[in-house]
Scaffold this active site. Structure first.
Site, PDB file in Angstrom:
ATOM      1  N   GLY A 165       0.800  -1.221   0.000  1.00  0.00           N
ATOM      2  CA  GLY A 165       0.000   0.000   0.000  1.00  0.00           C
ATOM      3  C   GLY A 165       0.835   1.274   0.000  1.00  0.00           C
ATOM      4  N   LEU A 203      -9.755   5.107  -9.863  1.00  0.00           N
ATOM      5  CA  LEU A 203     -11.174   4.737  -9.815  1.00  0.00           C
ATOM      6  C   LEU A 203     -11.758   5.278  -8.511  1.00  0.00           C
ATOM      7  CD1 LEU A 203     -10.716   1.102 -11.133  1.00  0.00           C
ATOM      8  CD2 LEU A 203     -11.521   3.064 -12.417  1.00  0.00           C
ATOM      9  N   HIS A 208     -12.314  -3.884  -4.082  1.00  0.00           N
ATOM     10  CA  HIS A 208     -11.107  -4.680  -4.315  1.00  0.00           C
ATOM     11  C   HIS A 208     -11.549  -6.142  -4.335  1.00  0.00           C
ATOM     12  CE1 HIS A 208      -6.752  -5.871  -3.537  1.00  0.00           C
ATOM     13  NE2 HIS A 208      -7.427  -6.979  -3.318  1.00  0.00           N
ATOM     14  N   HIS A 235      -4.871   1.560   2.431  1.00  0.00           N
ATOM     15  CA  HIS A 235      -4.632   0.528   1.412  1.00  0.00           C
ATOM     16  C   HIS A 235      -4.278  -0.831   2.007  1.00  0.00           C
ATOM     17  CE1 HIS A 235      -4.961   3.714  -1.439  1.00  0.00           C
ATOM     18  NE2 HIS A 235      -3.830   4.295  -1.081  1.00  0.00           N
ATOM     19  N   LYS A 237      -5.645  -4.238   3.966  1.00  0.00           N
ATOM     20  CA  LYS A 237      -6.904  -4.950   4.179  1.00  0.00           C
ATOM     21  C   LYS A 237      -7.178  -5.164   5.676  1.00  0.00           C
ATOM     22  CE  LYS A 237      -5.759  -7.142  -0.116  1.00  0.00           C
ATOM     23  NZ  LYS A 237      -4.989  -8.246  -0.708  1.00  0.00           N
ATOM     24  N   ARG A 291       2.203 -15.618  -3.983  1.00  0.00           N
ATOM     25  CA  ARG A 291       2.389 -16.299  -2.696  1.00  0.00           C
ATOM     26  C   ARG A 291       1.026 -16.562  -2.077  1.00  0.00           C
ATOM     27  NH1 ARG A 291       0.479 -12.141   0.265  1.00  0.00           N
ATOM     28  NH2 ARG A 291       1.083 -10.068  -0.414  1.00  0.00           N
TER      29      ARG A 291
END
Ligand code: ADP
Length: 447
Positions: A165, A203, A208, A235, A237, A291
């Site tokens: 992020g 956007l 996401h 950014h 989660k 990963r």
């Protein structure tokens, strides 16, 4: 199959991988810094090797020490978890040169996807829809202005070597663009040692949505559906769910199919995640992670398939245990990332956990490496556990999540549990009605 796997990570993910190895009857070796001598994964592993002092660069990022630990213990494969060396192509290459299997894709595939400009170019070539923007790195301000005008403001400037992020700047007009470019370049240079930046359309209200893929390295690719990770702060989660409340079965099959074919064409091996922004029914590729992801358990919950088992199988040459038609989706799952942080200011809160009690019952999974009396060292990521809840549908999942959060006790430190207790009671969250900016706005309103 491997005899002995070395786990080059710490915390909940080290334990997660260790559990998969135990189930498969594979011996485990863990490496740890001096700060982690008391960690749960160290206690449970068959063997452990101390590889250095607390700072990551001297221990968990120290390739030579880790290779030496493999040689001393006779490990024939390394699972890198996420973070640390998991997306380090050089590490994968060095292991290969020592005849030790890296449980992940080839160094070359890591390299392509680690360079975001190259990744985007590759995605486009493979037929994956991408965010409109510059074709490659942008070096001249004049060129940047021309591209930005063509795609329309606002635009986002991103570092090719970026991650976590970081290294992104938004420009709302031509007046902002020059400064944004300069700051993005100098920040990228300082943080990643590479100042290449590129431009994308910014956007405004996307979600996401990411697709879990797997390749067998021999031209087969499958997808395990999507995860919605729109609830983010800076950014990063915070809450993830599968399936996405925003997609219908047709959209799911479509984007999953596009991703699985791309993985097959690439000859990719192992687990990967293709990340998209989704707005007005359209998908836009942003990056691919080569990963296992932090949020992989929500996919495991709805498919019933252990993704770490699959990683180990594929890396050992045994191929995938499932074909696309065997992968079915059942119900709904949500993951909450529990961080040792103040739930309002998000400042880290290391220290001793005086009491730790996890919820249980049907549909509850807690992945965590901590326990009552554990002292959280101040050197690493603040994630201390993940609560993953599964239900037959989203409503049942939310009901179960609410009571699981009520049962969860972590005393002695601050955690982000209170934030999740607020979120489960929120009408937008209950309706699945949120985009990537929702959480930031919600937090700002609460101040
Ligand atoms: P990183 O590798 O640092 O995680 P990503 O490219 O995956 O960077 O982007 C992280 C997050 O930044 C996305 O989930 C999204 O919230 C935001 N973001 C990235 N690109 C765009 C864009 N073009 N428009 C709007 N938001 C974006």
């Amino acid at each position: 199959m491997f005899q002995k796997i070395l786990i080059a990570n710490r915390g909940e993910i080290a334990l997660r991988v260790l559990r998969a190895c135990k189930e498969l009857g594979i011996q485990t070796v863990v490496v740890h810094s001096t700060a982690d001598a008391d960690a749960m994964h160290v206690r449970l592993a068959d063997e452990s090797v101390c590889i250095g002092p607390p700072p990551s660069r001297d221990s968990y990022l120290n390739i030579h020490q880790i290779v030496a630990a493999c040689e001393i213990t006779g490990a024939d494969a390394v699972h890198p978890g996420y973070g640390f060396l998991s997306e380090n192509a050089k590490f994968a290459d060095i292991l290969a040169a020592h005849n030790i299997t890296f449980i992940g894709p080839t160094g070359d595939h890591i390299r392509i996807m680690g360079d975001k400009i190259e990744a985007k170019r590759t995605a486009k070539r493979l037929g994956i829809p991408v965010v409109p923007g510059s074709d490659g790195a942008v070096t001249e301000d004049k060129e940047a202005k021309r591209i930005a005008a063509a795609i329309g403001y606002p635009v986002i400037i991103k570092a090719s070597a970026g991650g976590g992020g970081r290294g992104m700047k938004v420009a709302h007009s031509e007046a902002d663009l020059e400064v944004a470019l300069q700051t993005a370049r100098s920040e990228a240079g300082a943080a990643f040692g590479d100042d290449a930046v590129y431009i994308e359309k910014y956007l405004q209200k996307p979600r996401h949505i990411e697709v879990q893929v797997f390749g067998d390295g021999a031209g087969r690719g499958v997808h395990f559906g999507e995860r919605d990770c729109s609830l983010q702060r800076r950014h990063q989660k915070v809450w993830e769910e599968a399936p996405s409340p925003a997609l219908n079965a047709e959209e799911r099959a479509h984007i999953g199919g596009v991703c699985a074919r791309a993985i097959a064409d690439l000859g990719y091996s192992g687990a990967g995640t293709i990340e998209f922004l989704y707005e007005d029914g359209e998908f836009y590729f942003i990056e691919m992670n080569t990963r296992l992801q932090v949020e992989h358990p929500v996919t495991e919950a709805i498919t019933g398939i252990d993704l770490v088992h699959e990683q180990i199988r594929v890396a050992s040459g045994g191929g995938l245990s499932v074909r696309q038609e065997d992968i079915r989706f059942h119900g709904h799952a949500i993951e909450c990332r529990i961080n040792a942080e103040d739930p309002r200011s998000f400042t880290p809160s290391p220290g001793t956990i005086t009491h730790f009690h996890t919820p249980g019952g049907l549909g509850i999974r807690v992945d965590s490496g901590v326990y009552s009396g554990y002292k959280i060292p101040p050197y690493y990521d603040s994630l201390i556990g993940k609560l993953i809840v599964h239900g037959r549908n989203r409503v049942e999942c939310m009901m179960r999540l609410r009571r699981a959060l009520d049962e969860f006790v972590v005393d002695g430190i601050k955690t982000t549990l209170p934030l999740f207790r607020d979120l489960v009671g929120n009408a937008d969250i209950a309706n699945g009605d949120y985009d990537i900016h929702w959480l930031e706005k919600y937090l700002a309103e609460g101040e």
